[in-house]
Design a protein around this motif. Structure first.
Motif, PDB file in Angstrom:
ATOM      1  N   GLY A 256       9.971 -25.762 -34.159  1.00 39.78           N
ATOM      2  CA  GLY A 256       9.719 -25.910 -35.826  1.00 39.78           C
ATOM      3  C   GLY A 256      10.825 -25.001 -36.407  1.00 39.78           C
ATOM      4  N   ASP A 257      10.372 -24.660 -37.672  1.00 40.04           N
ATOM      5  CA  ASP A 257      11.294 -23.891 -38.556  1.00 40.04           C
ATOM      6  C   ASP A 257      10.553 -22.612 -38.653  1.00 40.04           C
ATOM      7  N   VAL A 258      11.299 -21.707 -37.828  1.00 40.33           N
ATOM      8  CA  VAL A 258      10.900 -20.252 -38.048  1.00 40.33           C
ATOM      9  C   VAL A 258      11.184 -19.594 -39.636  1.00 40.33           C
ATOM     10  N   GLY A 259      12.445 -20.312 -39.887  1.00 41.09           N
ATOM     11  CA  GLY A 259      12.707 -19.557 -41.283  1.00 41.09           C
ATOM     12  C   GLY A 259      11.786 -19.886 -42.405  1.00 41.09           C
ATOM     13  N   LYS A 260      11.038 -21.142 -42.148  1.00 39.18           N
ATOM     14  CA  LYS A 260      10.004 -21.705 -43.284  1.00 39.18           C
ATOM     15  C   LYS A 260       8.725 -21.055 -42.710  1.00 39.18           C
ATOM     16  N   ARG A 261       8.447 -20.525 -41.684  1.00 39.49           N
ATOM     17  CA  ARG A 261       7.319 -19.691 -40.852  1.00 39.49           C
ATOM     18  C   ARG A 261       6.387 -20.829 -40.627  1.00 39.49           C
ATOM     19  N   GLU A 262       6.794 -22.240 -40.164  1.00 41.00           N
ATOM     20  CA  GLU A 262       6.227 -23.124 -39.643  1.00 41.00           C
ATOM     21  C   GLU A 262       6.831 -23.564 -38.368  1.00 41.00           C
ATOM     22  N   PHE A 263       6.177 -23.161 -37.399  1.00 43.18           N
ATOM     23  CA  PHE A 263       6.523 -23.230 -36.199  1.00 43.18           C
ATOM     24  C   PHE A 263       5.473 -23.030 -34.883  1.00 43.18           C
TER      25      PHE A 263
ATOM     26  N   LYS B  89       6.635 -19.496 -17.906  1.00 46.67           N
ATOM     27  CA  LYS B  89       7.068 -18.552 -16.735  1.00 46.67           C
ATOM     28  C   LYS B  89       7.328 -19.701 -15.845  1.00 46.67           C
ATOM     29  N   GLY B  90       8.637 -19.964 -15.137  1.00 49.38           N
ATOM     30  CA  GLY B  90       8.835 -20.961 -14.296  1.00 49.38           C
ATOM     31  C   GLY B  90       8.755 -22.290 -14.580  1.00 49.38           C
ATOM     32  N   ARG B  91       8.990 -22.543 -16.095  1.00 43.89           N
ATOM     33  CA  ARG B  91       8.646 -23.657 -16.579  1.00 43.89           C
ATOM     34  C   ARG B  91       7.441 -24.300 -16.872  1.00 43.89           C
ATOM     35  N   ARG B  92       6.440 -23.312 -16.650  1.00 46.32           N
ATOM     36  CA  ARG B  92       5.063 -23.745 -17.068  1.00 46.32           C
ATOM     37  C   ARG B  92       4.827 -22.877 -18.047  1.00 46.32           C
ATOM     38  N   VAL B  93       3.873 -23.465 -18.915  1.00 47.86           N
ATOM     39  CA  VAL B  93       3.256 -22.491 -20.393  1.00 47.86           C
ATOM     40  C   VAL B  93       2.423 -21.817 -20.072  1.00 47.86           C
ATOM     41  N   LEU B  94       2.471 -20.625 -20.356  1.00 42.72           N
ATOM     42  CA  LEU B  94       1.217 -19.649 -20.031  1.00 42.72           C
ATOM     43  C   LEU B  94       0.549 -19.544 -21.382  1.00 42.72           C
ATOM     44  N   ALA B  95       1.284 -19.489 -22.642  1.00 38.75           N
ATOM     45  CA  ALA B  95       0.478 -19.187 -23.822  1.00 38.75           C
ATOM     46  C   ALA B  95       1.375 -20.169 -24.837  1.00 38.75           C
ATOM     47  N   GLY B  96       0.632 -20.291 -26.229  1.00 41.73           N
ATOM     48  CA  GLY B  96       1.358 -20.956 -27.221  1.00 41.73           C
ATOM     49  C   GLY B  96       0.538 -20.432 -28.390  1.00 41.73           C
ATOM     50  N   MET B  97       1.595 -20.146 -29.507  1.00 43.25           N
ATOM     51  CA  MET B  97       1.100 -19.811 -30.721  1.00 43.25           C
ATOM     52  C   MET B  97       1.370 -20.574 -31.965  1.00 43.25           C
ATOM     53  N   ASN B  98       0.443 -21.108 -32.773  1.00 44.29           N
ATOM     54  CA  ASN B  98       0.927 -22.118 -33.849  1.00 44.29           C
ATOM     55  C   ASN B  98       0.873 -21.271 -35.074  1.00 44.29           C
ATOM     56  N   VAL B  99       2.085 -21.121 -35.905  1.00 46.49           N
ATOM     57  CA  VAL B  99       2.083 -20.420 -37.016  1.00 46.49           C
ATOM     58  C   VAL B  99       2.167 -21.567 -38.392  1.00 46.49           C
ATOM     59  N   ASN B 100       1.217 -21.602 -39.101  1.00 44.11           N
ATOM     60  CA  ASN B 100       1.114 -22.333 -40.301  1.00 44.11           C
ATOM     61  C   ASN B 100       1.640 -23.882 -39.856  1.00 44.11           C
ATOM     62  N   VAL B 101       1.070 -24.042 -38.551  1.00 47.62           N
ATOM     63  CA  VAL B 101       1.177 -25.483 -37.899  1.00 47.62           C
ATOM     64  C   VAL B 101      -0.236 -25.663 -37.567  1.00 47.62           C
ATOM     65  N   TRP B 102      -0.988 -26.537 -37.945  1.00 44.31           N
ATOM     66  CA  TRP B 102      -2.518 -27.215 -37.673  1.00 44.31           C
ATOM     67  C   TRP B 102      -2.652 -28.210 -36.642  1.00 44.31           C
ATOM     68  N   ASP B 103      -3.824 -28.152 -36.179  1.00 44.94           N
ATOM     69  CA  ASP B 103      -4.550 -29.252 -35.588  1.00 44.94           C
ATOM     70  C   ASP B 103      -3.952 -29.386 -34.160  1.00 44.94           C
ATOM     71  N   VAL B 104      -3.215 -28.484 -33.581  1.00 47.82           N
ATOM     72  CA  VAL B 104      -2.458 -28.407 -32.253  1.00 47.82           C
ATOM     73  C   VAL B 104      -2.971 -27.560 -31.228  1.00 47.82           C
ATOM     74  N   THR B 105      -4.193 -26.942 -31.300  1.00 53.95           N
ATOM     75  CA  THR B 105      -4.869 -26.084 -30.439  1.00 53.95           C
ATOM     76  C   THR B 105      -4.938 -26.789 -29.074  1.00 53.95           C
ATOM     77  N   ALA B 106      -5.766 -28.109 -29.530  1.00 50.58           N
ATOM     78  CA  ALA B 106      -6.023 -28.941 -28.108  1.00 50.58           C
ATOM     79  C   ALA B 106      -5.045 -29.198 -27.260  1.00 50.58           C
ATOM     80  N   PRO B 107      -3.836 -29.642 -27.725  1.00 54.04           N
ATOM     81  CA  PRO B 107      -2.651 -29.947 -26.964  1.00 54.04           C
ATOM     82  C   PRO B 107      -2.176 -28.617 -26.299  1.00 54.04           C
ATOM     83  N   ILE B 108      -2.100 -27.678 -27.025  1.00 57.17           N
ATOM     84  CA  ILE B 108      -1.471 -26.506 -26.540  1.00 57.17           C
ATOM     85  C   ILE B 108      -2.154 -26.001 -25.303  1.00 57.17           C
ATOM     86  N   GLN B 109      -3.620 -25.963 -25.530  1.00 60.55           N
ATOM     87  CA  GLN B 109      -4.488 -25.474 -24.393  1.00 60.55           C
ATOM     88  C   GLN B 109      -4.442 -26.390 -23.184  1.00 60.55           C
TER      89      GLN B 109
END
Length: 429
Positions: free
Chosen positions: A361-368, A374-394
């Motif tokens: 996303g766009d870090v400059g606009k604070r929407e990312f 770790k080894g190409r596996r996702v351990l955590a995700g943080m959505n900043v001013n981007v919504w309705d993505v918690t389910a796919p991140i988890q």
């Protein structure tokens, strides 16, 4: 009609305890439910204490879990302003501070955590604050408003989530703010230095001053009032009020005295519980901030001090107390609001556990979205001013699928495709 032959006792009047009591009734439990809390306020949620209530956006009544009349309607015996001083596991009873002894068939410990104290001279001055309870937030809200009116200075010890949220609230009132932090960036233990720097820049843009790599060594005062805060590198910051936001410790004294197993410090301390939130005593459970539960996904005992853990852990413990087959495997989740920035974080990726951070996303606009891998596996995700993505991140975290970092960082590709077997082919590259 309540069946007095079975009694479930809940120690702790916070969100976890209140939701556990609610769940017991929703699941059809007809025995006595006794909820004991050491505060005089009805059970409430803690996030507003450093967010909407503290900023003045929400009123005090908005923080409560239930309307006051709900407890009587649900036949919940509510004991407010009472402290449980001991547990007798042999007789299955708890003793209250006033000497009352209460029998239990099942016991839930939801005693939460307490703020860590500054062990330095000057902490007894009137202008030194902590933020954990509603009474603290009541007082601090008035303090911040007064600082804003008078162009006063607030020094905050600690740049964790509470410290930064209070800094944002204080700047909203117009107060001058200096944050003293021992690490080189804010939120170091929570999100690491890569994204910590992002939050430092956010706050600097709003006028917050940071003093990194230092600790408070003394709070200087006169006639009982705060005048300044001194750090271990010789700096002295003007201050009219000081907030200690250096973390919280699980309230385990009651469990420890009863001989229950505790988790090690490397796992955050807390009462050790299994995947069903049961302690080493089959009749005693723990939930919320105080519980260190063995997490099926992560394979380690994990103590999580966030709203979602209390919201979901209390009901899970209640169902386990009823004999249901419970596996508490929620992906850790929390959220924060600071100025015009809102964020949600899912997963567990403390410094040292990951080898790269991927931004989408766009870090400059604070929407990312930021991902810790770790080894190409996702351990955590943080959505900043981007919504309705918690389910796919988890789902990415749970699936443990290997992903190509370039594909992960491509905002044109839906996150759901990364775990869809019919989606793009070789995600690992």
């Amino acid at each position: 009609m309540v069946d007095a032959h079975r009694t479930f006792v809940i120690v702790g009047g916070g969100l976890a305890g209140a939701k556990a009591a609610e769940t017991l009734r929703a699941e059809g439990f007809t025995g006595r439910v006794i909820l004991i809390g050491d505060e005089r306020d009805h059970p409430y949620e803690r996030p507003p204490l450093s967010k909407a209530f503290l900023t003045g956006k929400d009123e005090r009544d908005s923080v409560f879990v239930h309307e006051p009349g709900w407890y009587a309607q649900a036949d919940i015996e509510l004991h407010l302003g009472q402290t449980v001083v001991s547990i007798d596991r042999e007789t299955r009873s708890v003793r209250l501070g006033d000497g009352t002894v209460v029998h239990y068939d099942k016991l839930l410990l939801a005693t939460g955590a307490e703020p860590r104290r500054l062990d330095i001279p000057g902490t007894g001055l009137a202008g030194v604050h902590h933020l954990r309870r509603l009474a603290h937030a009541d007082r601090l809200r008035h303090v911040l408003a007064a600082l804003g009116r008078d162009n006063g200075h607030l020094v905050i010890a600690g740049a964790g989530w509470i410290g930064l949220e209070v800094a944002a609230a204080a700047r909203g009132y117009g107060a001058e703010v200096t944050v003293v932090e021992a690490e080189a960036t804010p939120l170091h233990q929570a999100i690491g230095p890569e994204l910590g720097q992002f939050f430092a820049e956010l706050h600097r843009e709003h006028g917050v001053r940071f003093h990194f790599g230092a600790r408070l060594t003394e709070i200087i005062g006169q006639d009982g009032m705060v005048l300044a805060a001194r750090t271990d590198d010789g700096e002295e910051h003007p201050a009219h009020e000081v907030l200690a936001a250096i973390g919280a410790a699980p309230r385990t004294a009651l469990a420890d005295a009863a001989g229950l197993d505790l988790a090690g410090r490397e796992h955050g301390g807390g009462i050790a519980v299994d995947e069903s939130l049961r302690t080493c005593d089959p009749d005693i459970y723990a939930a919320g901030d105080v519980a260190a539960a063995r997490h099926p996904l992560l394979g380690i005992p994990l103590r999580v001090e966030h709203w979602a853990n209390a919201l979901n852990g209390g009901p899970a413990a209640a169902r386990a107390m009823l004999g249901q087959d419970v596996t508490y495997d929620r992906v850790p989740y929390f959220f924060s609001d600071q100025y015009d920035l809102g964020m949600e974080y899912s997963g567990w990726a403390p410094p040292g556990s990951y080898d790269q951070v991927v931004l989408r996303g766009d870090v400059g606009k604070r929407e990312f979205i930021a991902f810790w891998l770790k080894g190409r596996r996702v351990l955590a995700g943080m959505n900043v001013n981007v919504w309705d993505v918690t389910a796919p991140i988890q789902q990415l975290i749970r699936s443990r699928v290997e992903v190509d970092p370039q594909i992960l960082g491509d905002p044109t590709l839906p996150l759901t495709a990364l775990t869809d077997p019919t989606g793009p082919g070789d995600l690992a590259g």
